[in-house]
Design a protein around this motif. Structure first.
Motif, short mmCIF file in Angstrom:
data_model
loop_
_atom_site.label_atom_id
_atom_site.label_comp_id
_atom_site.label_asym_id
_atom_site.label_seq_id
_atom_site.Cartn_x
_atom_site.Cartn_y
_atom_site.Cartn_z
N GLY A 1 0.82 -1.21 0.00
CA GLY A 1 0.00 0.00 0.00
C GLY A 1 0.85 1.26 0.00
O GLY A 1 0.60 2.20 -0.76
N ASP A 2 1.89 1.25 0.83
CA ASP A 2 2.81 2.40 0.85
C ASP A 2 3.33 2.69 -0.55
O ASP A 2 3.48 3.83 -0.97
CB ASP A 2 3.99 2.12 1.78
CG ASP A 2 3.58 2.12 3.25
OD1 ASP A 2 2.52 2.70 3.56
OD2 ASP A 2 4.31 1.54 4.07
N THR A 3 3.62 1.60 -1.26
CA THR A 3 4.19 1.72 -2.60
C THR A 3 3.26 2.43 -3.57
O THR A 3 3.71 3.19 -4.42
CB THR A 3 4.52 0.31 -3.14
OG1 THR A 3 5.47 -0.27 -2.27
CG2 THR A 3 5.08 0.37 -4.52
N VAL A 4 1.97 2.19 -3.44
CA VAL A 4 1.00 2.80 -4.36
C VAL A 4 1.21 4.32 -4.39
O VAL A 4 1.27 4.94 -5.45
CB VAL A 4 -0.45 2.45 -3.96
CG1 VAL A 4 -1.45 3.20 -4.84
CG2 VAL A 4 -0.69 0.94 -4.05
N GLY A 5 1.35 4.89 -3.20
CA GLY A 5 1.56 6.33 -3.12
C GLY A 5 2.98 6.75 -3.49
O GLY A 5 3.19 7.77 -4.16
N MET A 6 3.94 5.93 -3.08
CA MET A 6 5.34 6.25 -3.34
C MET A 6 5.65 6.31 -4.84
O MET A 6 6.42 7.14 -5.30
CB MET A 6 6.23 5.18 -2.70
CG MET A 6 7.12 5.69 -1.62
SD MET A 6 7.78 4.30 -0.66
CE MET A 6 8.46 3.23 -1.90
N VAL A 7 5.04 5.39 -5.58
CA VAL A 7 5.27 5.33 -7.03
C VAL A 7 4.70 6.58 -7.69
O VAL A 7 5.34 7.21 -8.53
CB VAL A 7 4.65 4.04 -7.63
CG1 VAL A 7 4.53 4.12 -9.14
CG2 VAL A 7 5.50 2.83 -7.23
N LEU A 8 3.49 6.98 -7.27
CA LEU A 8 2.87 8.18 -7.86
C LEU A 8 3.74 9.40 -7.60
O LEU A 8 4.09 10.15 -8.51
CB LEU A 8 1.48 8.39 -7.26
CG LEU A 8 0.44 7.31 -7.59
CD1 LEU A 8 -0.81 7.51 -6.76
CD2 LEU A 8 0.11 7.32 -9.07
N LYS A 9 4.11 9.57 -6.32
CA LYS A 9 4.92 10.72 -5.95
C LYS A 9 6.27 10.67 -6.67
O LYS A 9 6.77 11.68 -7.18
CB LYS A 9 5.14 10.68 -4.43
CG LYS A 9 5.74 11.94 -3.85
CD LYS A 9 5.84 11.82 -2.34
CE LYS A 9 6.77 12.90 -1.82
NZ LYS A 9 7.24 12.64 -0.47
#
Lengths: 164, 409
Positions: free
Chosen positions: B383-391
């Motif tokens: 889940g953390d990755t979902v946001g990290m990839v976008l950013k």
């Protein structure tokens, strides 16, 4: 449960398959540790996992049906649709995508003559895009029944029908 | 160049066989270990600065140390090998298992001795059926040679879920459940498989142990950087002339890695380098001289991960890349935490809209906002990755995103 449904559960497996499933209950230090492997066996035999089969597995493992059905519908290896005897996977992870997996998906559809997740009329083959299969250096990577074939090319795809 | 795990790969085509492995000193470390005090072995592993090479980079010795002793918590304890490699870009475990199964088995036996495990497990992804067969054969060889001792090593296959590669989700899968990550504490070392103390280590991590036992923790630490000991194996793909497996001392410069594998391809310009699998935002041109170890990569705003390096060049588009990664994460989100289950899907759909030429300026802000509402608000790293990839991609390649937005009117 209707009598028909009960019969479907009772007859879900052959005696040999029943014995193999019982063996998975005893293979590991705890019964439940064998469940995923048992469902893998069911997928191999039936090329799908149906509610009746899951219900019989649940009986053998002494688990509620809804638990086994929850597991069976969670993991991508287990399908409701019937795969081909040879289940072909084309990787569409990032490297494979960048290396042209979309084109190879079209090639698979054309060569096998069926859309993704649909077995050929003779039941021999089906294909589907898969998440990273761990062969990025050979991308776009192709696998058959959990074994890496190598790079997907028009040539390697044309050979799938004759593959042993 | 110092190599540990892949040292014999070029010269010994039969390194996977017991005879060859033993001829080159294989299983001597196990013999040495069994003659040592368990506490002394643990001290060597701590001294070595070995860190978890499955992606998290947690110090292995510290992890082992949190397993409660037998007098405090009697009963079984387990070591589980995580061979569920599924992160896009990562294929080092596949090759390590193919070429050096005994190196892993020896490491696993050493770890089992230190932990006091009588049952140990190798959990391998189902798609590695060839490697499963190799392990089965190697285990039979080792058993026949009497090398397994009192330890029973069980093989177990997964069923296609990426999330099973996360330690607590892996344990759930092993227990015959949906692969829903657990919220620690307790950590697996305290309550892992069947709530028993359990060490989960990656293939590469455990494969390092024979060297550490043979040469000592200090020798291993010296090879690497200040807080990351030994070597790291990169599986390299993307825009490179020679994709494949490369082993370097921890702290190798990104520039030297690119030189070795020939990336980016001739005539192309470097766009970025995903250092450890697609969950890790890319390193950029300005990072060419940073040292590749856990802490330095983190300081550069991304993660070393599991060494799945993908070289990106100027023919590739950041929106397409981000879309591919978010599509993957949407498919693999286990559905337990709402922000990840819904947010990954939203991100994919917005990115799809951008690719379709129907994007609006607000879409980019929305993507960032969705990402911020996931990272740090979910149980696991997926889940953390979902946001990290976008950013990561919007921040690094704003032009690629702006290009996809319809101009007003």
């Amino acid at each position: 449960m209707t009598p028909d449904a009960a019969l479907a559960v009772k007859n879900a497996f052959t005696p040999e398959q029943e014995a193999a499933l019982v063996a998975w209950t005893k293979k590991y230090p705890y019964t439940n540790l064998g469940l995923i492997e048992a469902l893998r066996a069911v997928q191999d035999w039936h090329r799908k996992v149906e509610p009746a089969a899951a219900a019989r597995v649940a009986e053998i493992f002494g688990m509620p049906f809804n638990h086994v059905w929850g597991v069976a519908t969670f993991f991508p290896t287990f399908t409701r649709w019937k795969t081909g005897e040879k289940r072909v996977g084309i990787c569409h992870g990032l490297t494979c995508y960048l290396a042209g997996s979309s084109k190879m998906e079209k090639c698979l559809e054309k060569t096998l003559g069926v859309p993704k997740k649909t077995a050929t009329p003779d039941g021999k083959l089906s294909w589907e895009p898969m998440e990273c299969i761990g062969a990025c250096e050979q991308g776009p990577a192709l696998q058959v029944n959990d074994r890496l074939v190598g790079k997907a090319t028009e040539e390697s795809i044309s050979k799938l029908k004759d593959m042993k | 160049m110092t190599k540990i795990l892949t040292k014999h790969f070029d010269s010994e085509p039969k390194f996977h066989e017991l005879e060859t492995y033993r001829k080159l000193g294989g299983y001597e470390s196990l013999k040495k270990a069994l003659g040592m005090e368990r506490a002394a072995l643990l001290a060597e592993v701590k001294k070595s600065n070995l860190r978890g090479l499955g992606g998290a980079g947690f110090p292995t010795g510290l992890k082992w140390e949190t397993v409660p002793s037998e007098d405090k918590v009697p009963g079984p304890r387990f070591v589980v090998v995580n061979a569920d490699e599924s992160e896009p870009g990562c294929y080092k475990d596949r090759i390590l298992l193919t070429r050096a199964p005994h190196q892993l088995i020896e490491g696993l036996l050493i770890a089992s001795y230190v932990i006091g495990a009588k049952d140990s497990f190798i959990f391998i992804r189902g798609e590695y059926q060839n490697q499963y067969d190799i392990l089965e054969k190697a285990l039979a060889e080792a058993d026949q040679a009497g090398l397994l001792g009192a330890v029973k090593i069980h093989l177990m296959r997964g069923a296609g879920a990426y999330i099973s590669g996360l330690d607590t989700a892996l344990l759930e899968t092993m227990e015959g459940k949906k692969a829903w990550p657990r919220q620690p504490p307790p950590f697996p070392t305290v309550a892992g498989l069947m709530a028993k103390p359990t060490v989960v280590n990656n293939v590469e991590t455990l494969s390092m142990l024979p060297f550490i036992v043979r040469e000592g923790g200090e020798a291993f630490a010296k090879i690497g950087g200040p807080k990351s000991g030994g070597t790291v194996v990169f599986s390299i793909s993307g825009s490179v002339e020679r994709p494949g497996l490369y082993e370097f001392p921890m702290g190798v410069k990104l520039r030297d890695v690119l030189l070795a594998c020939g990336g980016p391809l001739p005539g192309r310009k470097l766009k970025g380098v995903i250092p450890g699998g697609t969950s890790m935002p890319p390193l950029m041109e300005k990072d060419l001289d940073i040292q590749l170890d856990f802490d330095s990569v983190r300081a550069a705003g991304t993660f070393l991960g599991a060494g799945g390096m993908i070289v990106l060049d100027d023919t590739m588009d950041a929106v397409e890349i981000a879309h591919n990664i978010e599509r993957f994460l949407t498919h693999e989100s286990c559905g337990q935490c709402t922000p990840c289950r819904e947010g990954s899907n939203w991100s994919e759909r917005i990115l799809h809209r951008l690719l379709d030429g129907k994007g609006e300026a607000a879409d980019i802000d929305n993507l960032s906002r969705v990402g911020e509402n996931i990272t740090g608000k979910v149980i696991c790293a997926l889940g953390d990755t979902v946001g990290m990839v976008l950013k990561g991609y919007i921040g690094r390649y704003p032009e690629d995103f702006k290009k996809r937005v319809k101009s007003n009117g």
